[in-house]
Design a protein around this motif. Structure first.
Motif, PDB file in Angstrom:
ATOM      1  N   TYR A 145       0.844  -1.195   0.000  1.00 57.07           N
ATOM      2  CA  TYR A 145       0.000   0.000   0.000  1.00 57.07           C
ATOM      3  C   TYR A 145       0.887   1.255   0.000  1.00 57.07           C
ATOM      4  CZ  TYR A 145       1.341   0.328   4.900  1.00 57.07           C
ATOM      5  OH  TYR A 145       2.080   0.446   6.053  1.00 57.07           O
ATOM      6  N   GLY A 146       0.240   2.412  -0.128  1.00 55.74           N
ATOM      7  CA  GLY A 146       0.962   3.681  -0.052  1.00 55.74           C
ATOM      8  C   GLY A 146       0.158   4.700   0.747  1.00 55.74           C
ATOM      9  N   VAL A 147       0.827   5.372   1.672  1.00 55.19           N
ATOM     10  CA  VAL A 147       0.174   6.402   2.505  1.00 55.19           C
ATOM     11  C   VAL A 147       0.897   7.743   2.297  1.00 55.19           C
ATOM     12  CG1 VAL A 147      -0.694   4.779   4.222  1.00 55.19           C
ATOM     13  CG2 VAL A 147       1.622   5.682   4.467  1.00 55.19           C
ATOM     14  N   PRO A 148       0.181   8.848   2.499  1.00 55.76           N
ATOM     15  CA  PRO A 148       0.785  10.189   2.290  1.00 55.76           C
ATOM     16  C   PRO A 148       1.530  10.690   3.517  1.00 55.76           C
ATOM     17  CG  PRO A 148      -1.537  10.444   2.765  1.00 55.76           C
ATOM     18  CD  PRO A 148      -1.275   8.960   2.753  1.00 55.76           C
ATOM     19  N   GLY A 149       2.488   9.910   3.982  1.00 60.05           N
ATOM     20  CA  GLY A 149       3.322  10.350   5.100  1.00 60.05           C
ATOM     21  C   GLY A 149       2.622  10.296   6.432  1.00 60.05           C
ATOM     22  N   LYS A 150       1.573   9.485   6.599  1.00 60.49           N
ATOM     23  CA  LYS A 150       0.892   9.333   7.894  1.00 60.49           C
ATOM     24  C   LYS A 150       0.319   7.919   7.976  1.00 60.49           C
ATOM     25  CE  LYS A 150      -3.458  11.300   6.161  1.00 60.49           C
ATOM     26  NZ  LYS A 150      -4.511  12.360   6.363  1.00 60.49           N
ATOM     27  N   ASP A 151       0.046   7.493   9.236  1.00 57.22           N
ATOM     28  CA  ASP A 151      -0.428   6.119   9.450  1.00 57.22           C
ATOM     29  C   ASP A 151      -1.884   5.979   9.025  1.00 57.22           C
ATOM     30  OD1 ASP A 151       2.046   5.583  10.499  1.00 57.22           O
ATOM     31  OD2 ASP A 151       1.413   5.837  12.597  1.00 57.22           O
ATOM     32  N   ALA A 152      -2.220   4.700   8.685  1.00 55.40           N
ATOM     33  CA  ALA A 152      -3.605   4.358   8.337  1.00 55.40           C
ATOM     34  C   ALA A 152      -3.872   2.940   8.813  1.00 55.40           C
ATOM     35  CB  ALA A 152      -3.825   4.487   6.825  1.00 55.40           C
ATOM     36  N   ASN A 153      -5.158   2.533   8.782  1.00 53.65           N
ATOM     37  CA  ASN A 153      -5.530   1.160   9.140  1.00 53.65           C
ATOM     38  C   ASN A 153      -6.852   0.823   8.461  1.00 53.65           C
ATOM     39  OD1 ASN A 153      -7.795   1.879  11.009  1.00 53.65           O
ATOM     40  ND2 ASN A 153      -6.113   2.756  12.224  1.00 53.65           N
ATOM     41  N   ALA A 154      -7.205  -0.458   8.499  1.00 51.48           N
ATOM     42  CA  ALA A 154      -8.450  -0.905   7.861  1.00 51.48           C
ATOM     43  C   ALA A 154      -8.944  -2.131   8.597  1.00 51.48           C
ATOM     44  CB  ALA A 154      -8.211  -1.215   6.382  1.00 51.48           C
ATOM     45  N   THR A 155     -10.167  -2.556   8.280  1.00 52.10           N
ATOM     46  CA  THR A 155     -10.752  -3.749   8.895  1.00 52.10           C
ATOM     47  C   THR A 155     -10.505  -4.952   7.976  1.00 52.10           C
ATOM     48  OG1 THR A 155     -12.466  -2.456  10.020  1.00 52.10           O
ATOM     49  CG2 THR A 155     -12.878  -4.815   9.708  1.00 52.10           C
ATOM     50  N   LEU A 156     -10.026  -6.054   8.585  1.00 53.60           N
ATOM     51  CA  LEU A 156      -9.745  -7.289   7.836  1.00 53.60           C
ATOM     52  C   LEU A 156     -10.780  -8.330   8.215  1.00 53.60           C
ATOM     53  CD1 LEU A 156      -7.883  -8.949   5.962  1.00 53.60           C
ATOM     54  CD2 LEU A 156      -6.498  -9.509   7.986  1.00 53.60           C
ATOM     55  N   THR A 157     -11.455  -8.878   7.207  1.00 52.59           N
ATOM     56  CA  THR A 157     -12.500  -9.883   7.443  1.00 52.59           C
ATOM     57  C   THR A 157     -12.148 -11.155   6.678  1.00 52.59           C
ATOM     58  OG1 THR A 157     -14.162  -8.123   7.671  1.00 52.59           O
ATOM     59  CG2 THR A 157     -14.968 -10.364   7.270  1.00 52.59           C
ATOM     60  N   ILE A 158     -12.183 -12.302   7.386  1.00 50.95           N
ATOM     61  CA  ILE A 158     -11.872 -13.610   6.782  1.00 50.95           C
ATOM     62  C   ILE A 158     -13.121 -14.474   6.846  1.00 50.95           C
ATOM     63  CG2 ILE A 158     -10.374 -15.637   6.830  1.00 50.95           C
ATOM     64  CD1 ILE A 158      -8.896 -13.036   6.217  1.00 50.95           C
ATOM     65  N   ASN A 159     -13.615 -14.851   5.679  1.00 43.21           N
ATOM     66  CA  ASN A 159     -14.792 -15.727   5.581  1.00 43.21           C
ATOM     67  C   ASN A 159     -15.970 -15.182   6.403  1.00 43.21           C
ATOM     68  OD1 ASN A 159     -13.454 -17.639   3.889  1.00 43.21           O
ATOM     69  ND2 ASN A 159     -12.519 -18.596   5.705  1.00 43.21           N
ATOM     70  N   GLY A 160     -16.148 -13.853   6.304  1.00 42.30           N
ATOM     71  CA  GLY A 160     -17.280 -13.209   6.959  1.00 42.30           C
ATOM     72  C   GLY A 160     -17.049 -12.866   8.416  1.00 42.30           C
ATOM     73  N   GLU A 161     -15.890 -13.177   8.948  1.00 42.35           N
ATOM     74  CA  GLU A 161     -15.605 -12.891  10.366  1.00 42.35           C
ATOM     75  C   GLU A 161     -14.522 -11.823  10.457  1.00 42.35           C
ATOM     76  OE1 GLU A 161     -14.141 -15.197  14.451  1.00 42.35           O
ATOM     77  OE2 GLU A 161     -14.606 -16.338  12.620  1.00 42.35           O
ATOM     78  N   ALA A 162     -14.872 -10.670  11.049  1.00 43.11           N
ATOM     79  CA  ALA A 162     -13.914  -9.569  11.189  1.00 43.11           C
ATOM     80  C   ALA A 162     -12.867  -9.903  12.234  1.00 43.11           C
ATOM     81  CB  ALA A 162     -14.656  -8.284  11.565  1.00 43.11           C
ATOM     82  N   GLN A 163     -11.621  -9.590  11.909  1.00 41.73           N
ATOM     83  CA  GLN A 163     -10.534  -9.845  12.842  1.00 41.73           C
ATOM     84  C   GLN A 163     -10.558  -8.797  13.960  1.00 41.73           C
ATOM     85  OE1 GLN A 163      -8.330 -12.711  11.985  1.00 41.73           O
ATOM     86  NE2 GLN A 163     -10.300 -12.832  10.925  1.00 41.73           N
ATOM     87  N   THR A 164     -10.139  -9.206  15.145  1.00 46.76           N
ATOM     88  CA  THR A 164     -10.180  -8.312  16.298  1.00 46.76           C
ATOM     89  C   THR A 164      -9.161  -7.182  16.163  1.00 46.76           C
ATOM     90  OG1 THR A 164      -8.651  -9.763  17.478  1.00 46.76           O
ATOM     91  CG2 THR A 164     -11.016 -10.116  17.837  1.00 46.76           C
ATOM     92  N   ARG A 165      -8.072  -7.433  15.480  1.00 46.69           N
ATOM     93  CA  ARG A 165      -7.054  -6.405  15.303  1.00 46.69           C
ATOM     94  C   ARG A 165      -7.185  -5.826  13.891  1.00 46.69           C
ATOM     95  NH1 ARG A 165      -1.205  -8.462  17.036  1.00 46.69           N
ATOM     96  NH2 ARG A 165      -0.835  -6.258  16.484  1.00 46.69           N
ATOM     97  N   PRO A 166      -7.144  -4.529  13.743  1.00 51.31           N
ATOM     98  CA  PRO A 166      -7.223  -3.922  12.414  1.00 51.31           C
ATOM     99  C   PRO A 166      -5.939  -4.159  11.628  1.00 51.31           C
ATOM    100  CG  PRO A 166      -6.846  -2.233  14.051  1.00 51.31           C
ATOM    101  CD  PRO A 166      -7.057  -3.510  14.817  1.00 51.31           C
TER     102      PRO A 166
END
Length: 313
Positions: free
Chosen positions: A233-254
């Motif tokens: 990925y690429g960010v404009p000089g600042k941190d980012a995060n997103a939600t990760l979902t596996i087989n319909g189940e969202a992971q507890t950690r982003p």
């Protein structure tokens, strides 16, 4: 010689079995006792060479010639015949040709050299035959080859064995996909920012809004277990995060998309970097989704995703 009955009328009429007949007994024939033919005073004559059997006692009689050698035992030279060379003044004795020497005399022995060569040839033929059978198999009438091709051997099977299938399943090649090939939702693609490694430098943009998402349907997972998801990925000089979902189940950690490249704020071109997440997948097909949900900081461009077996330390 005095007048009287001297046995048979002539030596040729001597009957060795005269004592068995009435007229022979009347003439005084007796069973032989090592002497003549059974008649009293019968004439004993020297027989011709070869007429007498070996081992038979030569008859003795008053009229037998003196100094006639007796019949020798079996296996010894005939006493009634002596070779000329044994008499004084006879021709010299010629030694018999040895069978092992040269020449083609009648006394030559067996050709042992020829027998040895023949035996070696037979052994060589057997060895060659065994070698051909081991290398190419016995062609014969084609039956052996037909059996080998029409029915599986002990080490083969008509269908793949469990071990072969398991070994094939355990082999997992890392998979990689460009973000532009994912199922996009609320996003678009662009090529404005240089440095993307996807084909043509195309990346996914517009991710910085709630509901934006990319989805990867992964197939061919050999077995359930631990896998690692890599995200470029690429960010404009600042941190980012997103939600990760596996087989319909969202992971507890982003999914952490920090500014690991230390790019200056607003510099998307210098902000290309990579992060990863440890996930668990099922055997077969799995659905991996990266989305921007409430509470996420999603100002980022997505370039590529890849998958490998196991977790990183």
């Amino acid at each position: 010689m005095t007048p009287g009955n001297n046995g048979a009328s002539t030596p040729e009429d001597d009957d060795p079995f005269g004592y068995l007949y009435a007229d022979g007994q009347a003439n005084g024939a007796q069973p032989p006792s090592g002497g003549g033919y059974g008649y009293p005073n019968s004439v004993s004559r020297v027989r011709s060479v070869g007429e007498r059997q070996y081992g038979q006692q030569a008859p003795t009689a008053p009229y037998a010639q003196p100094n006639v050698p007796q019949q020798a035992a079996y296996g010894q030279p005939n006493a009634h015949y002596a070779a000329p060379e044994t008499f004084p003044g006879g021709p010299p004795t010629v030694p018999q040709q040895s069978g092992h020497g040269g020449g083609g005399g009648r006394g030559r022995g067996p050709n042992t050299k020829g027998l040895l060569i023949g035996a070696i040839a037979v052994v060589a033929a057997v060895v060659i035959g065994i070698g051909v059978a081991m290398l190419g198999g016995d062609s014969g009438d084609g039956k052996a080859g037909d059996e080998a091709t029409t029915s599986p051997s002990a080490s083969q099977s008509a269908s793949p064995s469990e071990s072969a299938t398991k070994q094939a399943d355990d082999t997992f090649e890392p998979q990689k996909i460009d973000a532009k090939a994912l199922l996009l939702s609320g996003t678009s693609t662009a090529t404005d920012v240089a440095g993307a490694q996807s084909d043509g430098g195309v990346y996914v943009t517009g991710f910085n809004q709630v509901g934006a998402a990319v989805t990867w349907n992964v197939s061919g997972i050999p077995e359930s277990g631990k896998y690692t998801l890599n995200v470029r990925y690429g960010v404009p000089g600042k941190d980012a995060n997103a939600t990760l979902t596996i087989n319909g189940e969202a992971q507890t950690r982003p999914l952490n998309m920090a500014n690991f490249s230390k790019a200056a704020e607003g510099d998307y071109e210098k902000g290309w970097t990579t992060t990863y997440a440890s996930i668990t997948l099922n055997k077969g097909t799995n659905v991996i989704k990266i989305s921007c949900e409430q509470g996420n900081q999603c100002d980022a461009n997505l370039d590529q995703l890849s998958l490998e077996k196991g977790w990183k330390n």
